[in-house]
Scaffold this motif. Structure first.
Motif, PDB file in Angstrom:
ATOM      1  N   ARG A 165       9.095   5.663  -5.173  1.00 48.88           N
ATOM      2  CA  ARG A 165       8.626   4.332  -4.801  1.00 48.88           C
ATOM      3  C   ARG A 165       9.630   3.267  -5.243  1.00 48.88           C
ATOM      4  N   SER A 166       9.903   2.338  -4.346  1.00 49.39           N
ATOM      5  CA  SER A 166      10.792   1.222  -4.655  1.00 49.39           C
ATOM      6  C   SER A 166      10.003   0.027  -5.153  1.00 49.39           C
ATOM      7  N   ALA A 167      10.711  -0.941  -5.684  1.00 56.06           N
ATOM      8  CA  ALA A 167      10.103  -2.175  -6.178  1.00 56.06           C
ATOM      9  C   ALA A 167      10.807  -3.370  -5.560  1.00 56.06           C
ATOM     10  N   LEU A 168      10.097  -4.483  -5.519  1.00 51.14           N
ATOM     11  CA  LEU A 168      10.628  -5.752  -5.028  1.00 51.14           C
ATOM     12  C   LEU A 168      10.360  -6.834  -6.064  1.00 51.14           C
ATOM     13  N   PRO A 169      11.273  -7.775  -6.223  1.00 49.27           N
ATOM     14  CA  PRO A 169      11.044  -8.877  -7.163  1.00 49.27           C
ATOM     15  C   PRO A 169      10.104  -9.920  -6.586  1.00 49.27           C
ATOM     16  N   VAL A 170       9.329 -10.555  -7.470  1.00 46.61           N
ATOM     17  CA  VAL A 170       8.478 -11.681  -7.094  1.00 46.61           C
ATOM     18  C   VAL A 170       8.661 -12.784  -8.133  1.00 46.61           C
ATOM     19  N   ALA A 171       8.547 -14.029  -7.675  1.00 48.13           N
ATOM     20  CA  ALA A 171       8.652 -15.178  -8.579  1.00 48.13           C
ATOM     21  C   ALA A 171       7.632 -16.215  -8.157  1.00 48.13           C
ATOM     22  N   GLY A 172       7.097 -16.950  -9.121  1.00 50.51           N
ATOM     23  CA  GLY A 172       6.132 -17.990  -8.796  1.00 50.51           C
ATOM     24  C   GLY A 172       5.669 -18.717 -10.045  1.00 50.51           C
ATOM     25  N   ASP A 173       5.097 -19.887  -9.837  1.00 51.56           N
ATOM     26  CA  ASP A 173       4.665 -20.723 -10.958  1.00 51.56           C
ATOM     27  C   ASP A 173       3.217 -20.482 -11.372  1.00 51.56           C
ATOM     28  N   ASP A 174       2.440 -19.839 -10.522  1.00 49.34           N
ATOM     29  CA  ASP A 174       1.018 -19.644 -10.783  1.00 49.34           C
ATOM     30  C   ASP A 174       0.747 -18.164 -11.029  1.00 49.34           C
ATOM     31  N   ALA A 175       0.202 -17.838 -12.202  1.00 45.20           N
ATOM     32  CA  ALA A 175       0.007 -16.439 -12.583  1.00 45.20           C
ATOM     33  C   ALA A 175      -0.992 -15.730 -11.674  1.00 45.20           C
ATOM     34  N   GLU A 176      -2.060 -16.417 -11.299  1.00 48.91           N
ATOM     35  CA  GLU A 176      -3.066 -15.784 -10.439  1.00 48.91           C
ATOM     36  C   GLU A 176      -2.492 -15.492  -9.058  1.00 48.91           C
ATOM     37  N   ALA A 177      -1.734 -16.441  -8.505  1.00 43.06           N
ATOM     38  CA  ALA A 177      -1.117 -16.231  -7.203  1.00 43.06           C
ATOM     39  C   ALA A 177      -0.103 -15.093  -7.254  1.00 43.06           C
ATOM     40  N   LYS A 178       0.634 -15.020  -8.361  1.00 45.32           N
ATOM     41  CA  LYS A 178       1.613 -13.942  -8.509  1.00 45.32           C
ATOM     42  C   LYS A 178       0.907 -12.586  -8.587  1.00 45.32           C
ATOM     43  N   ALA A 179      -0.225 -12.551  -9.269  1.00 46.05           N
ATOM     44  CA  ALA A 179      -0.995 -11.308  -9.347  1.00 46.05           C
ATOM     45  C   ALA A 179      -1.516 -10.916  -7.977  1.00 46.05           C
ATOM     46  N   GLU A 180      -1.907 -11.902  -7.200  1.00 47.82           N
ATOM     47  CA  GLU A 180      -2.382 -11.647  -5.835  1.00 47.82           C
ATOM     48  C   GLU A 180      -1.259 -11.060  -4.980  1.00 47.82           C
ATOM     49  N   ALA A 181      -0.080 -11.628  -5.103  1.00 46.94           N
ATOM     50  CA  ALA A 181       1.072 -11.111  -4.372  1.00 46.94           C
ATOM     51  C   ALA A 181       1.423  -9.694  -4.821  1.00 46.94           C
ATOM     52  N   THR A 182       1.316  -9.442  -6.108  1.00 48.81           N
ATOM     53  CA  THR A 182       1.604  -8.108  -6.641  1.00 48.81           C
ATOM     54  C   THR A 182       0.636  -7.077  -6.077  1.00 48.81           C
ATOM     55  N   ARG A 183      -0.631  -7.450  -5.962  1.00 50.37           N
ATOM     56  CA  ARG A 183      -1.612  -6.535  -5.371  1.00 50.37           C
ATOM     57  C   ARG A 183      -1.284  -6.248  -3.916  1.00 50.37           C
ATOM     58  N   LEU A 184      -0.833  -7.270  -3.179  1.00 52.82           N
ATOM     59  CA  LEU A 184      -0.463  -7.039  -1.789  1.00 52.82           C
ATOM     60  C   LEU A 184       0.719  -6.090  -1.696  1.00 52.82           C
ATOM     61  N   LEU A 185       1.748  -6.303  -2.510  1.00 51.95           N
ATOM     62  CA  LEU A 185       2.887  -5.395  -2.481  1.00 51.95           C
ATOM     63  C   LEU A 185       2.462  -3.958  -2.758  1.00 51.95           C
ATOM     64  N   ASP A 186       1.543  -3.789  -3.703  1.00 54.44           N
ATOM     65  CA  ASP A 186       1.066  -2.447  -4.031  1.00 54.44           C
ATOM     66  C   ASP A 186       0.386  -1.801  -2.825  1.00 54.44           C
ATOM     67  N   VAL A 187      -0.441  -2.553  -2.142  1.00 56.69           N
ATOM     68  CA  VAL A 187      -1.130  -2.042  -0.946  1.00 56.69           C
ATOM     69  C   VAL A 187      -0.121  -1.686   0.144  1.00 56.69           C
ATOM     70  N   LEU A 188       0.921  -2.475   0.262  1.00 53.81           N
ATOM     71  CA  LEU A 188       1.911  -2.252   1.316  1.00 53.81           C
ATOM     72  C   LEU A 188       2.927  -1.169   0.974  1.00 53.81           C
ATOM     73  N   GLY A 189       2.964  -0.734  -0.287  1.00 54.59           N
ATOM     74  CA  GLY A 189       3.828   0.389  -0.613  1.00 54.59           C
ATOM     75  C   GLY A 189       4.937   0.124  -1.604  1.00 54.59           C
ATOM     76  N   TYR A 190       4.817  -0.959  -2.397  1.00 53.35           N
ATOM     77  CA  TYR A 190       5.876  -1.323  -3.331  1.00 53.35           C
ATOM     78  C   TYR A 190       5.329  -1.715  -4.694  1.00 53.35           C
ATOM     79  N   ASP A 191       6.098  -1.390  -5.736  1.00 54.12           N
ATOM     80  CA  ASP A 191       5.864  -1.985  -7.040  1.00 54.12           C
ATOM     81  C   ASP A 191       6.464  -3.397  -7.031  1.00 54.12           C
ATOM     82  N   ALA A 192       5.982  -4.239  -7.915  1.00 48.42           N
ATOM     83  CA  ALA A 192       6.507  -5.603  -8.027  1.00 48.42           C
ATOM     84  C   ALA A 192       7.126  -5.802  -9.406  1.00 48.42           C
ATOM     85  N   VAL A 193       8.224  -6.522  -9.448  1.00 47.48           N
ATOM     86  CA  VAL A 193       8.881  -6.886 -10.700  1.00 47.48           C
ATOM     87  C   VAL A 193       8.837  -8.404 -10.810  1.00 47.48           C
ATOM     88  N   ASP A 194       8.143  -8.900 -11.820  1.00 50.71           N
ATOM     89  CA  ASP A 194       8.003 -10.338 -12.046  1.00 50.71           C
ATOM     90  C   ASP A 194       9.304 -10.867 -12.634  1.00 50.71           C
TER      91      ASP A 194
END
Length: 237
Positions: free
Chosen positions: A137-166
């Motif tokens: 499994r590959s990972a993609l970086p994510v960045a953002g100012d809001d922790a809840e929004a970043k967690a939401e994005a991380t969950r989407l990446l997981d569903v789509l097939g990727y780990d997320a790196v904050d």
């Protein structure tokens, strides 16, 4: 093309998908048909209002066309990169005073912008997706100012097939932008020299290279900020 790949992964994962573009819903009929019954087309404002989570896959030079009112209260995943030869020179980005996603956030004052999906080519985004727990499994970086929004994005990446790196806040999102070690090249491997058209054709024939989370973290940590005005399209790198 990034938007189409995200839509295909989302539909395959069982999510409802609402597609939009600047040309009108009727121009998306073919893609909607390919995606099946979980997809439909709408105007940008309609799609924004319908969505629980929004992926804005547009050239940076069109960011002011994003419907700010309709996107208020939404988490918006921004996939755009700044290429001066395409977008025109933007002084704040050239000077390093802002990142491109911070510019989008300034436009979308009522939304929470997350930088994501910007450092991988469209075909590899689709071909490298793997289920949670897969050893390749590959990972993609994510960045953002809001922790809840970043967690939401991380969950989407997981569903789509990727780990997320904050990789931090939007001000740090330059670490995944053009001219950085984690941008495009790791997911392609060795790339022959070629022009734009040949590069795009080549990426469609290349399955891609697995880039796990640990490698993404290492690449991000080694990034050195270069002038944004020097950014070149991936095929010119």
């Amino acid at each position: 093309m990034i938007g189409s790949s995200v839509a295909r992964l989302a539909a395959a994962a069982g999510l409802e998908v609402v597609l939009s573009n600047s040309r009108g819903p009727e121009t998306l009929a073919g893609l909607v048909a390919d995606l099946g019954g979980r997809a439909r087309a709408a105007t940008p404002a309609e799609a924004a209002r319908a969505a629980d989570l929004v992926v804005a896959a547009i050239p940076l030079n069109a960011y002011e066309q994003l419907p700010a009112d309709a996107l208020a209260g939404k988490t918006v995943l921004d996939t755009a990169n700044y290429y001066p030869e395409r977008d025109g020179h933007l002084a704040e980005l050239d000077a390093g005073e802002l990142t491109s996603s911070a510019l989008v956030q300034r436009h979308l004052t009522g939304s929470q912008v997350i930088k994501a999906f910007n450092n991988i080519t469209p075909h590899q985004l689709f071909s490298l997706a793997r289920p949670a727990g897969a050893p390749d499994r590959s990972a993609l970086p994510v960045a953002g100012d809001d922790a809840e929004a970043k967690a939401e994005a991380t969950r989407l990446l997981d569903v789509l097939g990727y780990d997320a790196v904050d990789i931090g806040i939007l001000a740090a999102s330059w670490r995944s932008e053009p001219n950085t070690p984690v941008y495009v090249q790791p997911y392609l491997g060795e790339t022959p020299a070629m022009n734009v058209e040949a590069f795009l054709r080549w990426t469609l024939r290349t399955p891609g290279v697995v880039v796990p989370a640990a490698r993404v973290r290492k690449l991000v940590e080694t990034a050195v900020r270069r002038p944004a005005g020097e950014a070149r399209l991936p095929s010119d790198d």
